[in-house]
Design a protein around this motif. Structure first.
Motif, PDB file in Angstrom:
ATOM      1  N   PRO A  48      -3.660 -11.354   1.627  1.00 28.63           N
ATOM      2  CA  PRO A  48      -3.284 -10.115   1.709  1.00 28.63           C
ATOM      3  C   PRO A  48      -4.328  -8.786   2.461  1.00 28.63           C
ATOM      4  O   PRO A  48      -5.515  -9.391   2.614  1.00 28.63           O
ATOM      5  N   ILE A  49      -3.570  -7.830   2.816  1.00 33.22           N
ATOM      6  CA  ILE A  49      -4.573  -6.951   3.640  1.00 33.22           C
ATOM      7  C   ILE A  49      -4.615  -5.444   2.919  1.00 33.22           C
ATOM      8  O   ILE A  49      -3.575  -5.133   2.168  1.00 33.22           O
ATOM      9  N   ILE A  50      -5.803  -5.011   3.022  1.00 32.75           N
ATOM     10  CA  ILE A  50      -5.975  -3.563   2.448  1.00 32.75           C
ATOM     11  C   ILE A  50      -6.087  -2.735   3.378  1.00 32.75           C
ATOM     12  O   ILE A  50      -6.865  -2.695   4.298  1.00 32.75           O
ATOM     13  N   GLU A  51      -5.154  -1.698   3.367  1.00 32.73           N
ATOM     14  CA  GLU A  51      -5.428  -0.535   4.466  1.00 32.73           C
ATOM     15  C   GLU A  51      -5.722   0.763   3.606  1.00 32.73           C
ATOM     16  O   GLU A  51      -4.802   1.219   2.674  1.00 32.73           O
ATOM     17  N   LEU A  52      -6.570   1.337   4.094  1.00 35.49           N
ATOM     18  CA  LEU A  52      -7.506   2.556   3.645  1.00 35.49           C
ATOM     19  C   LEU A  52      -6.913   3.628   4.355  1.00 35.49           C
ATOM     20  O   LEU A  52      -7.094   4.078   5.579  1.00 35.49           O
ATOM     21  N   GLY A  53      -6.214   4.687   3.794  1.00 36.17           N
ATOM     22  CA  GLY A  53      -5.660   5.943   4.438  1.00 36.17           C
ATOM     23  C   GLY A  53      -4.839   5.447   5.479  1.00 36.17           C
ATOM     24  O   GLY A  53      -4.906   5.886   6.679  1.00 36.17           O
ATOM     25  N   PRO A  54      -3.502   5.106   5.076  1.00 37.61           N
ATOM     26  CA  PRO A  54      -2.493   4.766   6.180  1.00 37.61           C
ATOM     27  C   PRO A  54      -1.846   5.986   6.807  1.00 37.61           C
ATOM     28  O   PRO A  54      -1.260   5.735   7.798  1.00 37.61           O
ATOM     29  N   THR A  74      -1.443  -3.738   0.669  1.00 38.02           N
ATOM     30  CA  THR A  74      -1.651  -2.678  -0.278  1.00 38.02           C
ATOM     31  C   THR A  74      -2.207  -1.737   0.396  1.00 38.02           C
ATOM     32  O   THR A  74      -3.331  -1.787   1.200  1.00 38.02           O
ATOM     33  N   LEU A  75      -1.351  -0.600   0.339  1.00 39.91           N
ATOM     34  CA  LEU A  75      -1.893   0.730   0.927  1.00 39.91           C
ATOM     35  C   LEU A  75      -2.455   1.842   0.125  1.00 39.91           C
ATOM     36  O   LEU A  75      -1.998   2.266  -0.985  1.00 39.91           O
ATOM     37  N   ILE A  76      -3.745   2.075   0.446  1.00 37.83           N
ATOM     38  CA  ILE A  76      -4.450   3.050  -0.516  1.00 37.83           C
ATOM     39  C   ILE A  76      -4.435   4.565   0.223  1.00 37.83           C
ATOM     40  O   ILE A  76      -5.117   4.576   1.169  1.00 37.83           O
ATOM     41  N   GLU A  77      -3.814   5.533  -0.441  1.00 36.38           N
ATOM     42  CA  GLU A  77      -3.553   6.710   0.338  1.00 36.38           C
ATOM     43  C   GLU A  77      -3.876   7.717  -0.847  1.00 36.38           C
ATOM     44  O   GLU A  77      -3.342   7.835  -1.719  1.00 36.38           O
ATOM     45  N   TYR A  78      -4.819   8.863  -0.338  1.00 39.05           N
ATOM     46  CA  TYR A  78      -5.070   9.908  -1.191  1.00 39.05           C
ATOM     47  C   TYR A  78      -4.253  10.920  -1.172  1.00 39.05           C
ATOM     48  O   TYR A  78      -3.795  11.754  -2.091  1.00 39.05           O
ATOM     49  N   GLY A  79      -3.685  11.376   0.050  1.00 41.10           N
ATOM     50  CA  GLY A  79      -2.769  12.370   0.225  1.00 41.10           C
ATOM     51  C   GLY A  79      -1.495  12.401  -0.302  1.00 41.10           C
ATOM     52  O   GLY A  79      -0.658  11.543   0.330  1.00 41.10           O
ATOM     53  N   ILE A  83       2.744   9.917   0.643  1.00 37.26           N
ATOM     54  CA  ILE A  83       3.079   8.885  -0.282  1.00 37.26           C
ATOM     55  C   ILE A  83       4.575   8.396  -0.165  1.00 37.26           C
ATOM     56  O   ILE A  83       4.911   7.388  -0.200  1.00 37.26           O
ATOM     57  N   ASN A  84       5.364   9.477  -0.279  1.00 33.67           N
ATOM     58  CA  ASN A  84       6.981   9.198  -0.113  1.00 33.67           C
ATOM     59  C   ASN A  84       7.354   8.528   0.990  1.00 33.67           C
ATOM     60  O   ASN A  84       8.242   7.581   0.800  1.00 33.67           O
ATOM     61  N   SER A  85       6.969   8.905   2.143  1.00 33.83           N
ATOM     62  CA  SER A  85       6.967   8.433   3.391  1.00 33.83           C
ATOM     63  C   SER A  85       6.735   6.928   3.546  1.00 33.83           C
ATOM     64  O   SER A  85       7.328   6.057   4.035  1.00 33.83           O
ATOM     65  N   LEU A  86       5.542   6.807   3.115  1.00 33.71           N
ATOM     66  CA  LEU A  86       4.843   5.401   3.122  1.00 33.71           C
ATOM     67  C   LEU A  86       5.963   4.536   2.295  1.00 33.71           C
ATOM     68  O   LEU A  86       6.246   3.347   2.710  1.00 33.71           O
ATOM     69  N   GLN A  87       6.212   4.908   1.157  1.00 32.02           N
ATOM     70  CA  GLN A  87       7.209   3.874   0.226  1.00 32.02           C
ATOM     71  C   GLN A  87       8.467   3.895   0.670  1.00 32.02           C
ATOM     72  O   GLN A  87       9.132   2.575   0.564  1.00 32.02           O
ATOM     73  N   ALA A  88       8.972   4.900   1.627  1.00 33.98           N
ATOM     74  CA  ALA A  88      10.426   4.566   2.137  1.00 33.98           C
ATOM     75  C   ALA A  88      10.373   3.667   3.277  1.00 33.98           C
ATOM     76  O   ALA A  88      11.078   2.727   3.472  1.00 33.98           O
ATOM     77  N   ARG A  89       9.138   4.033   3.987  1.00 31.75           N
ATOM     78  CA  ARG A  89       9.075   3.023   5.244  1.00 31.75           C
ATOM     79  C   ARG A  89       8.864   1.554   4.737  1.00 31.75           C
ATOM     80  O   ARG A  89       9.092   0.645   5.774  1.00 31.75           O
ATOM     81  N   PHE A  90       7.861   1.327   3.715  1.00 28.26           N
ATOM     82  CA  PHE A  90       7.490  -0.082   3.589  1.00 28.26           C
ATOM     83  C   PHE A  90       7.595  -0.275   2.293  1.00 28.26           C
ATOM     84  O   PHE A  90       6.845  -0.747   1.376  1.00 28.26           O
ATOM     85  N   PRO A  91       8.873  -0.618   1.758  1.00 29.76           N
ATOM     86  CA  PRO A  91       9.246  -0.554   0.431  1.00 29.76           C
ATOM     87  C   PRO A  91       8.848  -1.888  -0.190  1.00 29.76           C
ATOM     88  O   PRO A  91       8.588  -1.864  -1.630  1.00 29.76           O
ATOM     89  N   THR A  92       8.501  -2.850   0.434  1.00 29.47           N
ATOM     90  CA  THR A  92       7.943  -4.148  -0.448  1.00 29.47           C
ATOM     91  C   THR A  92       6.386  -4.006  -0.206  1.00 29.47           C
ATOM     92  O   THR A  92       5.607  -4.936  -0.834  1.00 29.47           O
ATOM     93  N   ALA A  93       5.693  -3.273   0.387  1.00 29.66           N
ATOM     94  CA  ALA A  93       4.301  -2.799   0.325  1.00 29.66           C
ATOM     95  C   ALA A  93       4.016  -2.359  -1.041  1.00 29.66           C
ATOM     96  O   ALA A  93       4.601  -1.505  -1.476  1.00 29.66           O
ATOM     97  N   ARG A  94       2.506  -2.477  -1.362  1.00 21.74           N
ATOM     98  CA  ARG A  94       2.198  -2.017  -2.565  1.00 21.74           C
ATOM     99  C   ARG A  94       1.487  -0.637  -2.101  1.00 21.74           C
ATOM    100  O   ARG A  94       0.329  -0.719  -1.552  1.00 21.74           O
ATOM    101  N   VAL A  95       2.115   0.599  -2.560  1.00 23.55           N
ATOM    102  CA  VAL A  95       1.378   1.842  -2.261  1.00 23.55           C
ATOM    103  C   VAL A  95       0.680   2.527  -3.357  1.00 23.55           C
ATOM    104  O   VAL A  95       1.470   2.845  -4.380  1.00 23.55           O
TER     105      VAL A  95
END
Length: 221
Positions: A48-54, A74-79, A83-95
């Protein structure tokens, strides 16, 4: 990505920068040239890969192009605006919407399963204390030989030498590009001593983090 989508991402990112320039710290998303350098040493087997601030997902797409499975991200996003666009674009990733400084106390992985980390966080606008917390948290989950890849617009690694020394880490510049707004460099941050593998090594107390931050401020790091 289509030109229309790229334009939409630019406007989205620019509006976020206008509303909170210290948190976003750039007027445009990172470019494809920077994304290729950031992910050039990462392979599918590193998951697994962790991305901070995608943000808008520029580095995320580059990771997928490298063969990393979306389910391994696993995408760690504070803003909240991303969030919604990340979930829509990468639906099988953990956001996950959270502050990356809280990683070490979040228990989002068991053991040390992460093979690599990619950070789009604006560390130059953060305090030494927060940078220490972020790096300690990321390496709490990192497998032996794993690394965090961090870009910067500055002339040196944005993780200062006192912080690197305290956490037993080292930073090596692996490339840079002028085809980015603004031009950027990329650093590989990894453990100095492969034998120091326990996640407890990186789960620091607030007192220890304050000590590192104070020393970093005193030395101008």
């Amino acid at each position: 990505m289509t030109a229309k989508a790229a334009c939409s991402d630019f406007l989205h990112f620019f509006r976020s920068w206008i509303s909170n320039p210290l948190r976003v710290a750039a007027i445009a998303p990172s470019g494809d040239s920077l994304a290729r350098i950031m992910t050039s040493e990462i392979a599918a087997l590193d998951g697994p890969i962790i991305e901070l601030g995608p943000g808008t997902g520029v580095f995320t797409r580059a990771l997928l192009a490298r063969g990393v499975s979306e389910a391994d991200l696993t995408l760690i996003e504070y803003g909240p605006e991303f969030i919604n666009s990340l979930q829509a674009r990468f639906p099988t990733a953990r956001v996950l919407q959270m502050d990356a400084a809280h990683l070490s106390h979040a228990d989002i992985f068991e053991g040390e399963p992460v093979g690599a980390g990619v950070s789009g966080l604006p560390l130059l606008s953060m305090s030494p204390r927060k940078i220490t917390s972020i790096m300690a948290g990321a390496f709490a989950y990192m497998r032996p030989g794993g690394a965090v890849y961090q870009f910067t617009y500055g002339p040196r690694c944005p993780v200062s030498r006192p912080i690197l020394d305290r956490l037993g880490l080292k930073a090596v510049r692996i490339g840079g590009t002028v085809r980015n707004l603004p031009p950027a460099s990329v650093y590989r941050i990894s453990r100095r001593k492969p034998l120091e593998l326990s996640s407890e090594r990186y789960r620091q107390s607030d007192t220890e983090i304050d000590d590192v931050a104070a020393f970093s401020n005193e030395t101008g790091g």
